[in-house]
Write a protein that holds these residues in place. Structure first.
Motif, short mmCIF file in Angstrom:
data_model
loop_
_atom_site.label_atom_id
_atom_site.label_comp_id
_atom_site.label_asym_id
_atom_site.label_seq_id
_atom_site.Cartn_x
_atom_site.Cartn_y
_atom_site.Cartn_z
N ASN A 85 0.86 -1.17 0.00
CA ASN A 85 0.00 0.00 0.00
C ASN A 85 0.91 1.23 0.00
N THR A 86 1.02 1.91 -1.15
CA THR A 86 1.94 3.06 -1.25
C THR A 86 1.47 4.23 -0.44
N SER A 87 0.16 4.41 -0.27
CA SER A 87 -0.33 5.56 0.50
C SER A 87 -0.02 5.40 1.99
N LYS A 88 -0.07 4.19 2.50
CA LYS A 88 0.23 3.96 3.92
C LYS A 88 1.68 3.54 4.15
N GLY A 89 2.36 3.09 3.10
CA GLY A 89 3.78 2.81 3.19
C GLY A 89 4.15 1.48 3.81
N TYR A 90 3.32 0.48 3.66
CA TYR A 90 3.68 -0.85 4.17
C TYR A 90 3.15 -1.92 3.25
N GLY A 91 3.65 -3.14 3.44
CA GLY A 91 3.19 -4.26 2.63
C GLY A 91 3.81 -5.56 3.12
N PHE A 92 3.73 -6.58 2.27
CA PHE A 92 4.25 -7.89 2.62
C PHE A 92 4.99 -8.49 1.44
N ILE A 93 6.07 -9.19 1.75
CA ILE A 93 6.87 -9.87 0.74
C ILE A 93 6.80 -11.36 1.04
N LYS A 94 6.56 -12.16 0.01
CA LYS A 94 6.55 -13.62 0.18
C LYS A 94 7.95 -14.13 -0.16
N ALA A 144 7.90 1.23 4.38
CA ALA A 144 8.55 2.14 3.43
C ALA A 144 9.93 2.58 3.94
N ASN A 145 10.12 2.61 5.26
CA ASN A 145 11.43 2.97 5.82
C ASN A 145 12.48 1.90 5.52
#
Length: 163
Positions: A97-106, A118-119
């Motif tokens: 989610n680019t607007s919130k700056g987080y996600g998950f990688i498999k 994002a950090n």
């Protein structure tokens, strides 16, 4: 004259409550009768035998071993005892989610989903289904992906084996 305020349902409920109360008191009295009052100290002691098992008999003094304090290990193994892990991992971004700056990688090797913020990105942006390389660090809530980079189209050349 008016009708009685008590109905059959109320009388029935009152009988059930009284019955429950008497059963509870009977169980309490039974527990108190079966309880062991004031065990002697010898019956409450427990010993550890030469194999580390808990027993009710004192250990045999002839089988006593002396153990050095530095030989005892508690908790996590020391860093030098661990085998070094391959720190650089490959994976595919399953959600970001680019607007919130987080996600998950498999992770491609373990198939586990690792959180990325994002950090933790090392320059550039990432999107869903991008192939990335990253390192894993433990955060307060579990593993976090850090130093995340888009995987290059051509992998870096492997070092030639020494002959």
């Amino acid at each position: 004259m008016g009708r009685s305020q008590e109905t059959f349902g109320k009388k029935d409920n009152e009988k059930k409550r009284a019955k429950k109360k008497t059963e509870k008191e009977e169980r309490k009295a039974e527990r108190q009768a079966n309880a062991k009052a004031g065990q002697p100290l010898e019956e409450m002691l427990a010993y550890v035998d030469e194999n580390g098992n808990i027993t009710s008999t004192p250990p045999d003094p002839t089988k006593k071993r002396v153990i050095k304090d530095e030989d005892i290990r508690i908790s996590v193994a020391k860093q030098e005892d661990r085998e070094p892990e391959d720190t650089l991992r490959n994976g595919i971004v399953s959600f970001f989610n680019t607007s919130k700056g987080y996600g998950f990688i498999k992770d491609q090797q373990t198939q586990e989903s690792i959180f990325v913020h994002a950090n933790g990105l090392a320059g550039g942006t990432i999107g869903e289904n991008d192939k990335v390389t990253f390192e894993v660090e433990m955060g307060p809530k579990g593993p976090n992906a850090v130093r995340v980079r888009l995987a290059s189209a051509t992998p870096p050349p492997a070092a030639a084996p020494a002959e």
